[in-house]
Write a protein that holds these residues in place. Structure first.
Motif, PDB file in Angstrom:
ATOM      1  N   PHE A  43       0.845  -1.192   0.000  1.00  0.00           N
ATOM      2  CA  PHE A  43       0.000   0.000   0.000  1.00  0.00           C
ATOM      3  C   PHE A  43       0.882   1.243   0.000  1.00  0.00           C
ATOM      4  O   PHE A  43       1.733   1.415   0.863  1.00  0.00           O
ATOM      5  CB  PHE A  43      -0.921  -0.019   1.225  1.00  0.00           C
ATOM      6  CG  PHE A  43      -1.952  -1.116   1.131  1.00  0.00           C
ATOM      7  CD1 PHE A  43      -1.599  -2.440   1.388  1.00  0.00           C
ATOM      8  CD2 PHE A  43      -3.247  -0.836   0.737  1.00  0.00           C
ATOM      9  CE1 PHE A  43      -2.538  -3.464   1.260  1.00  0.00           C
ATOM     10  CE2 PHE A  43      -4.186  -1.852   0.606  1.00  0.00           C
ATOM     11  CZ  PHE A  43      -3.834  -3.171   0.871  1.00  0.00           C
ATOM     12  N   ILE A  44       0.632   2.097  -0.992  1.00  0.00           N
ATOM     13  CA  ILE A  44       1.475   3.282  -1.177  1.00  0.00           C
ATOM     14  C   ILE A  44       0.578   4.484  -1.463  1.00  0.00           C
ATOM     15  O   ILE A  44      -0.586   4.328  -1.828  1.00  0.00           O
ATOM     16  CB  ILE A  44       2.476   3.049  -2.348  1.00  0.00           C
ATOM     17  CG1 ILE A  44       3.497   4.171  -2.482  1.00  0.00           C
ATOM     18  CG2 ILE A  44       1.736   2.872  -3.683  1.00  0.00           C
ATOM     19  CD1 ILE A  44       4.524   4.202  -1.425  1.00  0.00           C
ATOM     20  N   GLY A  45       1.131   5.679  -1.308  1.00  0.00           N
ATOM     21  CA  GLY A  45       0.364   6.892  -1.585  1.00  0.00           C
ATOM     22  C   GLY A  45       0.972   8.027  -0.794  1.00  0.00           C
ATOM     23  O   GLY A  45       1.920   7.829  -0.029  1.00  0.00           O
ATOM     24  N   ARG A  46       0.406   9.208  -0.960  1.00  0.00           N
ATOM     25  CA  ARG A  46       0.928  10.366  -0.252  1.00  0.00           C
ATOM     26  C   ARG A  46       0.846  10.160   1.242  1.00  0.00           C
ATOM     27  O   ARG A  46      -0.063   9.508   1.747  1.00  0.00           O
ATOM     28  CB  ARG A  46       0.099  11.590  -0.615  1.00  0.00           C
ATOM     29  CG  ARG A  46       0.555  12.162  -1.924  1.00  0.00           C
ATOM     30  CD  ARG A  46       0.532  13.622  -1.883  1.00  0.00           C
ATOM     31  NE  ARG A  46      -0.756  14.077  -1.371  1.00  0.00           N
ATOM     32  CZ  ARG A  46      -1.153  15.313  -1.519  1.00  0.00           C
ATOM     33  NH1 ARG A  46      -0.395  16.182  -2.141  1.00  0.00           N
ATOM     34  NH2 ARG A  46      -2.312  15.686  -1.047  1.00  0.00           N
ATOM     35  N   SER A  47       1.772  10.793   1.931  1.00  0.00           N
ATOM     36  CA  SER A  47       1.759  10.774   3.382  1.00  0.00           C
ATOM     37  C   SER A  47       0.396  11.235   3.872  1.00  0.00           C
ATOM     38  O   SER A  47      -0.133  12.228   3.359  1.00  0.00           O
ATOM     39  CB  SER A  47       2.835  11.734   3.859  1.00  0.00           C
ATOM     40  OG  SER A  47       3.545  11.150   4.882  1.00  0.00           O
ATOM     41  N   ASN A  48      -0.167  10.487   4.836  1.00  0.00           N
ATOM     42  CA  ASN A  48      -1.446  10.874   5.447  1.00  0.00           C
ATOM     43  C   ASN A  48      -2.694  10.505   4.624  1.00  0.00           C
ATOM     44  O   ASN A  48      -3.813  10.829   5.000  1.00  0.00           O
ATOM     45  CB  ASN A  48      -1.456  12.389   5.730  1.00  0.00           C
ATOM     46  CG  ASN A  48      -2.217  12.702   7.003  1.00  0.00           C
ATOM     47  OD1 ASN A  48      -3.179  13.441   6.989  1.00  0.00           O
ATOM     48  ND2 ASN A  48      -1.837  12.108   8.105  1.00  0.00           N
ATOM     49  N   ALA A  60       6.649  17.200   2.728  1.00  0.00           N
ATOM     50  CA  ALA A  60       7.619  18.287   2.578  1.00  0.00           C
ATOM     51  C   ALA A  60       8.487  18.492   3.823  1.00  0.00           C
ATOM     52  O   ALA A  60       9.673  18.767   3.717  1.00  0.00           O
ATOM     53  CB  ALA A  60       6.888  19.577   2.241  1.00  0.00           C
ATOM     54  N   LYS A  61       7.907  18.357   4.992  1.00  0.00           N
ATOM     55  CA  LYS A  61       8.646  18.708   6.216  1.00  0.00           C
ATOM     56  C   LYS A  61       9.813  17.783   6.537  1.00  0.00           C
ATOM     57  O   LYS A  61      10.548  18.014   7.478  1.00  0.00           O
ATOM     58  CB  LYS A  61       7.685  18.757   7.403  1.00  0.00           C
ATOM     59  CG  LYS A  61       6.851  20.002   7.415  1.00  0.00           C
ATOM     60  CD  LYS A  61       6.352  20.324   8.796  1.00  0.00           C
ATOM     61  CE  LYS A  61       5.401  21.503   8.734  1.00  0.00           C
ATOM     62  NZ  LYS A  61       4.277  21.344   9.626  1.00  0.00           N
ATOM     63  N   GLY A  81      15.795  13.672   3.991  1.00  0.00           N
ATOM     64  CA  GLY A  81      14.773  12.744   4.474  1.00  0.00           C
ATOM     65  C   GLY A  81      13.886  12.263   3.341  1.00  0.00           C
ATOM     66  O   GLY A  81      13.556  11.077   3.234  1.00  0.00           O
ATOM     67  N   LYS A  82      13.521  13.192   2.477  1.00  0.00           N
ATOM     68  CA  LYS A  82      12.656  12.839   1.345  1.00  0.00           C
ATOM     69  C   LYS A  82      13.352  11.851   0.413  1.00  0.00           C
ATOM     70  O   LYS A  82      12.748  10.912  -0.096  1.00  0.00           O
ATOM     71  CB  LYS A  82      12.255  14.098   0.562  1.00  0.00           C
ATOM     72  CG  LYS A  82      11.043  14.774   1.138  1.00  0.00           C
ATOM     73  CD  LYS A  82      10.195  15.472   0.090  1.00  0.00           C
ATOM     74  CE  LYS A  82      10.767  16.773  -0.359  1.00  0.00           C
ATOM     75  NZ  LYS A  82       9.808  17.667  -1.009  1.00  0.00           N
ATOM     76  N   GLU A  83      14.653  12.105   0.186  1.00  0.00           N
ATOM     77  CA  GLU A  83      15.410  11.203  -0.690  1.00  0.00           C
ATOM     78  C   GLU A  83      15.508   9.801  -0.103  1.00  0.00           C
ATOM     79  O   GLU A  83      15.397   8.806  -0.821  1.00  0.00           O
ATOM     80  CB  GLU A  83      16.803  11.759  -0.952  1.00  0.00           C
ATOM     81  CG  GLU A  83      16.868  12.524  -2.263  1.00  0.00           C
ATOM     82  CD  GLU A  83      18.086  13.415  -2.359  1.00  0.00           C
ATOM     83  OE1 GLU A  83      19.160  12.993  -1.910  1.00  0.00           O
ATOM     84  OE2 GLU A  83      17.943  14.543  -2.878  1.00  0.00           O
ATOM     85  N   GLN A  84      15.716   9.754   1.218  1.00  0.00           N
ATOM     86  CA  GLN A  84      15.799   8.445   1.886  1.00  0.00           C
ATOM     87  C   GLN A  84      14.506   7.660   1.702  1.00  0.00           C
ATOM     88  O   GLN A  84      14.521   6.477   1.354  1.00  0.00           O
ATOM     89  CB  GLN A  84      16.016   8.647   3.390  1.00  0.00           C
ATOM     90  CG  GLN A  84      17.462   8.504   3.807  1.00  0.00           C
ATOM     91  CD  GLN A  84      17.660   8.972   5.238  1.00  0.00           C
ATOM     92  OE1 GLN A  84      16.727   9.346   5.923  1.00  0.00           O
ATOM     93  NE2 GLN A  84      18.903   8.937   5.680  1.00  0.00           N
TER      94      GLN A  84
END
Ligand code: GTP
Ligand code: MG
Length: 200
Positions: free
Chosen positions: A28-33, A82-83, A88-91
């Protein structure tokens, strides 16, 4: 299909360390939240199985849950938070991409889309990337309880129309709510039908 057992198996940042063996898995994948972890809890009927949070960025690892001792549900971190900062985003992106591209056992990816929103570039780009890499996926619209009938149907048809600009044939799609369990049977039956095909 009934889920008679659901157990947390392992959390990983490294796809190489995911469980061995050939059990099929559904991720299961998708935008955070967007509601990935909540959906997994709803499907399994185990409230605290996957950790959820009102603030985005809760799931940071690849989480395996063994279902009926014979297949896995996989909770992935969300993209686009974004935060987290650039590093962090790359990881997270690295974790997601390596899992999706390298995990042989991954049978189907469910891409979760917030049913309240107009089509978002970040999701459309992600879906395009799946196509380029020939990843089998289905769309799951989430949080349907938050919209009244008319708007829900409008948003979904708008989304499907948008997808038709990219795809000759639409992927399977499901409309769900973790609050009122909408779509539970349909999603479980879908996974069961794939499991059955694999066992033929
Ligand atoms: P990350 O792990 O941060 O990527 O998020 P996630 O996609 O796993 O989302 P999560 O399941 O943690 O849910 C995020 C928030 O949305 C929580 O406050 C949930 O209670 C809420 N939520 C999730 N699904 C639903 C739903 O179907 N209906 C409603 N009303 N709220 C939902
Ligand atoms: Mg989560």
């Amino acid at each position: 299909m009934d889920i008679t057992s659901a157990e947390f198996t392992i959390s990983n940042a490294d796809v190489q360390k995911c469980p061995e063996g050939s059990f099929p898995e559904y991720a299961f994948i998708g935008r955070s939240n967007v509601g990935k972890s909540s959906l997994i809890n709803m499907l399994t009927g185990r409230k605290g199985l996957a950790m959820t949070s009102a603030t985005p960025g809760k799931t940071m690892l690849i989480n395996h849950f063994l279902i009926n001792k014979s297949w896995y549900i996989v909770d992935l971190p969300g993209y686009g938070y974004a935060k987290r900062g650039q590093k962090g985003k790359e990881q997270i992106r690295n974790i997601i991409e390596s899992y999706i591209l390298q995990r042989q056992q991954m049978t189907n990816l469910f891409v979760l889309i917030d049913s309240r929103l107009a089509p978002q570039a970040i999701d459309l780009q992600f879906i395009e990337w799946l196509g380029e890499n020939a990843i089998p996926f289905a769309i799951v619209f989430t949080k349907a309880d938050k919209l009244k009938g008319g708007r829900l149907n409008n948003n979904i048809s708008q989304y499907l129309q948008k997808l038709q600009e990219q795809w000759e044939e639409l992927p399977p799609y499901f409309v769900t709510s973790s609050e009122n369990r909408l779509g539970k049977k349909e999603l479980l039956d879908y996974m069961e039908s794939i499991n059955k095909d694999l066992n033929k």
